[in-house]
Design a protein around this motif. Structure first.
Motif, short mmCIF file in Angstrom:
data_model
loop_
_atom_site.label_atom_id
_atom_site.label_comp_id
_atom_site.label_asym_id
_atom_site.label_seq_id
_atom_site.Cartn_x
_atom_site.Cartn_y
_atom_site.Cartn_z
N SER A 150 63.53 -12.17 26.59
CA SER A 150 63.75 -12.19 27.73
C SER A 150 64.94 -12.14 27.93
CB SER A 150 63.58 -13.14 28.20
OG SER A 150 63.59 -14.36 27.65
N THR A 151 66.11 -12.31 28.82
CA THR A 151 67.78 -12.26 29.01
C THR A 151 67.88 -14.28 28.56
OG1 THR A 151 67.47 -13.60 30.95
CG2 THR A 151 67.56 -11.42 30.49
N GLU A 152 66.14 -14.58 28.07
CA GLU A 152 66.50 -16.13 27.27
C GLU A 152 66.36 -16.44 25.91
OE1 GLU A 152 64.71 -15.45 30.91
OE2 GLU A 152 66.43 -16.63 31.43
N GLN A 153 66.59 -15.31 25.57
CA GLN A 153 66.03 -14.97 23.78
C GLN A 153 65.03 -15.41 23.55
OE1 GLN A 153 69.43 -16.53 25.02
NE2 GLN A 153 69.55 -14.41 25.02
N LYS A 154 63.35 -15.38 24.84
CA LYS A 154 62.44 -15.67 24.34
C LYS A 154 61.78 -14.60 24.58
CE LYS A 154 63.21 -20.16 25.39
NZ LYS A 154 63.53 -20.60 24.51
N PRO A 155 60.75 -14.42 23.24
CA PRO A 155 59.62 -13.51 22.69
C PRO A 155 59.07 -13.59 24.14
CG PRO A 155 59.04 -15.02 21.45
CD PRO A 155 60.31 -15.68 22.20
N LEU A 156 58.52 -11.54 24.62
CA LEU A 156 57.37 -11.57 25.95
C LEU A 156 56.26 -11.03 25.25
CD1 LEU A 156 60.31 -10.59 28.17
CD2 LEU A 156 59.40 -12.58 28.04
N PHE A 157 56.43 -10.10 24.69
CA PHE A 157 54.72 -9.13 23.65
C PHE A 157 55.82 -8.74 23.20
CE2 PHE A 157 57.01 -6.23 26.51
CZ PHE A 157 56.92 -4.80 26.54
N LYS A 158 54.65 -8.17 21.59
CA LYS A 158 55.00 -7.79 20.53
C LYS A 158 53.70 -6.24 20.72
CE LYS A 158 53.24 -9.25 16.59
NZ LYS A 158 53.34 -9.89 15.86
N ARG A 159 54.12 -5.33 20.21
CA ARG A 159 53.87 -3.88 20.23
C ARG A 159 53.35 -3.02 18.39
NH1 ARG A 159 51.46 -5.49 23.12
NH2 ARG A 159 50.55 -4.06 25.35
N ALA A 160 52.89 -2.99 17.63
CA ALA A 160 53.01 -2.65 16.37
C ALA A 160 52.33 -1.16 16.72
CB ALA A 160 51.92 -3.09 15.34
N GLY A 161 52.49 -0.19 15.45
CA GLY A 161 52.37 0.89 15.57
C GLY A 161 53.07 1.99 16.39
N PHE A 162 53.23 3.57 16.58
CA PHE A 162 53.81 4.40 17.00
C PHE A 162 53.35 4.41 18.58
CE2 PHE A 162 53.51 8.38 19.20
CZ PHE A 162 54.63 8.81 17.93
N GLN A 163 54.55 4.37 19.31
CA GLN A 163 54.59 4.04 20.50
C GLN A 163 54.99 5.36 21.33
OE1 GLN A 163 53.38 1.12 22.34
NE2 GLN A 163 53.19 0.79 19.74
N SER A 164 55.23 6.00 22.20
CA SER A 164 55.17 7.31 22.57
C SER A 164 56.26 7.35 23.66
CB SER A 164 54.47 8.06 23.83
OG SER A 164 54.20 7.04 25.13
N ILE A 165 57.21 8.07 23.63
CA ILE A 165 57.90 8.25 24.13
C ILE A 165 57.64 7.56 26.12
CG2 ILE A 165 60.40 8.95 26.07
CD1 ILE A 165 59.86 11.15 23.85
N GLU A 166 57.09 8.20 26.81
CA GLU A 166 56.74 6.97 28.17
C GLU A 166 56.11 6.15 28.08
OE1 GLU A 166 55.71 6.79 31.94
OE2 GLU A 166 56.57 8.54 30.53
N GLN A 167 55.41 5.68 26.93
CA GLN A 167 55.47 3.90 26.37
C GLN A 167 56.64 3.14 26.48
OE1 GLN A 167 52.20 4.26 23.01
NE2 GLN A 167 51.18 3.54 24.00
N MET A 168 57.67 3.17 25.24
CA MET A 168 59.35 2.85 25.24
C MET A 168 59.81 2.68 26.57
SD MET A 168 59.14 1.76 22.53
CE MET A 168 60.18 1.59 21.68
N LYS A 169 59.35 3.79 27.41
CA LYS A 169 59.99 3.37 29.17
C LYS A 169 59.11 2.69 29.57
CE LYS A 169 62.35 8.50 28.75
NZ LYS A 169 62.56 9.75 29.50
#
Lengths: 168, 399
Positions: A126-145
């Motif tokens: 976040s903007t407060e430098q708090k971890p929000l979520f984690k994603r592991a492995g291949f991510q598509s363009i659409e997912q990243m967006k």
């Protein structure tokens, strides 16, 4: 320069680029301003921008696939570069970084501490430098967006990622 | 029937306890635990403890004097505690130390200091004069000794070129170090980094292993010398790798190899290996002799199969005993784990010493085996991931 000469020129250039050695160290994708974790964290706090932390590894197959098939997307590059402070950690590197508790550690030890099992792994902050979520492995363009939109537009403040993604 | 049942029960009751390492109570080394002080045991090859004629020496880096510096402390056979630490580095910053025993209660110490590699002797509680080993930007130093000979390997960078440099050294009666030979492992220079070499020596020769990135992913290579580092064999692959998933796949990842000699002429190598896929690193090993290594073997047991393992350290002795230590968090937080070969020449069940497990984190082990089969263990302990660290020692015996 006629068409044939131009073709020859680009063929030679392509061969030359292929021959050039890869970056000497495990590296984030080209065309992005990825910083070391400690520098990125400080910049995120100073600019009050969210941070995207990318755990990669030299020779990582899926990282290489994402570099070729995802991070090359011009629109994604524009969005990530404008919406996030970008941080990169090589999970096998002895590169030294400074953690918020004052400890000097290595990128490898930092990855182990975060229990990164595989690469690539992305952690959004976040903007407060708090971890929000984690994603592991291949991510598509659409997912990243979609992750970008969830964080950069502040949706994380009032709904879960699962709920946000379920809307689309 | 009753007799048979009683016999079986009695047999179960008097069955000897499972063989394993029995460790003494732990002893603190170095600065007391206090906020803002962090120790590190992260040298190439993970050689942070050595034993010479019963005297134990430990080397580490910490920042208790504000800058990261390298310290050593010793424990003589009759001492209950380690000596006061001595700072052996002298530059602005020092990292990644290594130690080897030289006999007669003497040791050689090496470390990275301000981008160069230095060495000192240490005997009778006194450090010798520092010797600059490297000629260019250098780091990742590892040490080994055999009889009167001892050796150092480090990586050196000159502009965009990388090399491993191997040195043969000697020590005289006053503790003065002399550089006998120093030359690159290979004539060629690499445009990709070579990283974290480990070195081991015995009567058969000198074994080196290191991380190589020339093939688009990290591979472990090894090379052997049977003429006191005069020449080395052509580098060979140490880890078995697989690369057939798609056009991006160059092979499974490996990192941080640790070498140790055992017996008269054998070597044990252990490293972190990602061949198991999405469950992180396993600890894989190979046993070598006559200048080459046999097939790869997974060292940890099935109970650790579904999680990552870190920081392997190896130790061996001339009696033929060897062991591998690492840390993993199968019990929730990181603990130290140890394995060795059983009587069937198979890896024994993983064992976590009681002194190096339990609440909080116990990690970054480094081990040494003396000639009496005592296993000397140091490790870092902290109450939580962000807490200050403490350096501990314990001695184990295999019962």
């Amino acid at each position: 320069m006629n068409m044939l000469s131009r073709l020859h020129f680009f063929t030679v250039l392509l061969c030359f680029m292929t021959w050039l050695p890869a970056p000497a160290l495990a590296a984030p994708p080209r065309g992005y301003d990825f910083l070391a974790f400690d520098k990125a964290l400080n910049k995120s706090a100073a600019e009050q921008k969210p941070m995207l932390l990318y755990f990669g590894r030299y020779g990582c197959t899926t990282c290489r696939k994402m570099h070729q098939e995802v991070f090359t997307d011009p629109a994604l590059r524009e969005e990530l570069s404008s919406d996030f402070i970008l941080a990169y950690v090589d999970t096998e590197s002895g590169k030294r970084i400074r953690l918020p508790n004052g400890e000097r550690t290595t990128e490898m030890a930092f990855a182990a501490r975060n229990r990164i099992l595989g690469t690539p792994t992305f952690i959004y902050f976040s903007t407060e430098q708090k971890p929000l979520f984690k994603r592991a492995g291949f991510q598509s363009i659409e997912q990243m967006k979609r992750y970008d939109e969830y964080v950069a537009s502040g949706h994380y403040k009032n709904q879960t990622l699962k709920a946000f993604l379920g809307q689309s | 029937m009753k007799t048979l049942t009683c016999t079986l029960l009695l047999g179960m009751l008097i069955q000897p306890a499972a063989a394993g390492w029995k460790f003494d109570h732990k002893t603190s080394i170095g600065p007391a635990q206090r906020p803002g002080v962090f120790h590190h045991l992260e040298g190439a090859g993970r050689k942070h403890i050595a034993v010479s004629d019963g005297t134990i020496a430990a080397i580490w880096e910490d920042d208790h004097s504000s800058d990261p510096q390298v310290f050593v402390a010793i424990k003589n056979p009759r001492d209950q505690q380690f000596s006061a630490m001595q700072m052996v580095s002298s530059g602005e910053e020092a990292y990644e130390p290594a130690i080897t025993a030289l006999g007669k209660r003497r040791f050689a110490l090496a470390w990275e200091q301000d981008g160069a590699v230095y060495m000192r002797s240490f005997s009778n509680g006194q450090a010798g004069k520092p010797l600059l080993l490297s000629e260019h930007s250098a780091s990742h130093v590892s040490l080994a000794s055999s009889g009167e000979d001892f050796y150092a390997v480090w990586r050196q960078q000159q502009q965009r070129n990388w090399r491993l440099i191997v040195a043969r050294l000697k020590i005289n009666d006053t503790g003065t170090l002399s550089l006998l030979t120093r030359h690159p492992l290979e004539d060629r220079q690499y445009q990709h980094p070579v990283l974290y070499p480990s070195i081991a020596a015995n009567s058969s020769g000198i074994m080196l292993a290191w991380e190589d990135r020339e093939s688009g992913h990290t591979r472990l290579k090894y090379s052997f010398s049977d003429d006191k580092a005069g020449s080395f064999s052509s580098p060979q692959n140490l880890n078995e790798f697989f690369s057939n998933r798609n056009q991006y796949d160059k092979g499974s990842g490996v990192t941080r190899v640790s070498l140790a000699p055992f017996g008269e002429d054998e070597f044990i190598a252990a490293w972190m290996d990602k061949r198991r896929g999405g469950v992180g690193y396993g600890i894989y090993t190979a046993i070598g002799s006559e200048g080459s290594f046999g097939p790869n073997e997974k060292a940890h047991g099935e109970k650790g199969d579904q999680l990552p393992h870190y920081n392997p350290s190896t130790a061996g002795n001339r009696a033929g005993k060897f062991a591998v230590a690492w840390d993993d968090f199968r019990m929730g937080n990181a603990d130290v784990w140890i394995t060795t070969y059983n009587e069937d020449d198979e890896w024994s069940e993983d064992q976590s010493p009681a002194v190096a497990s339990g609440s909080g984190e116990q990690a970054y082990p480094s081990i040494a085996l003396d000639e009496h089969n005592n296993l000397h263990l140091i490790w870092l302990q902290r109450s939580s991931p962000d807490a200050p660290t403490r350096l501990w020692y314990s001695k184990g015996r295999f019962d």
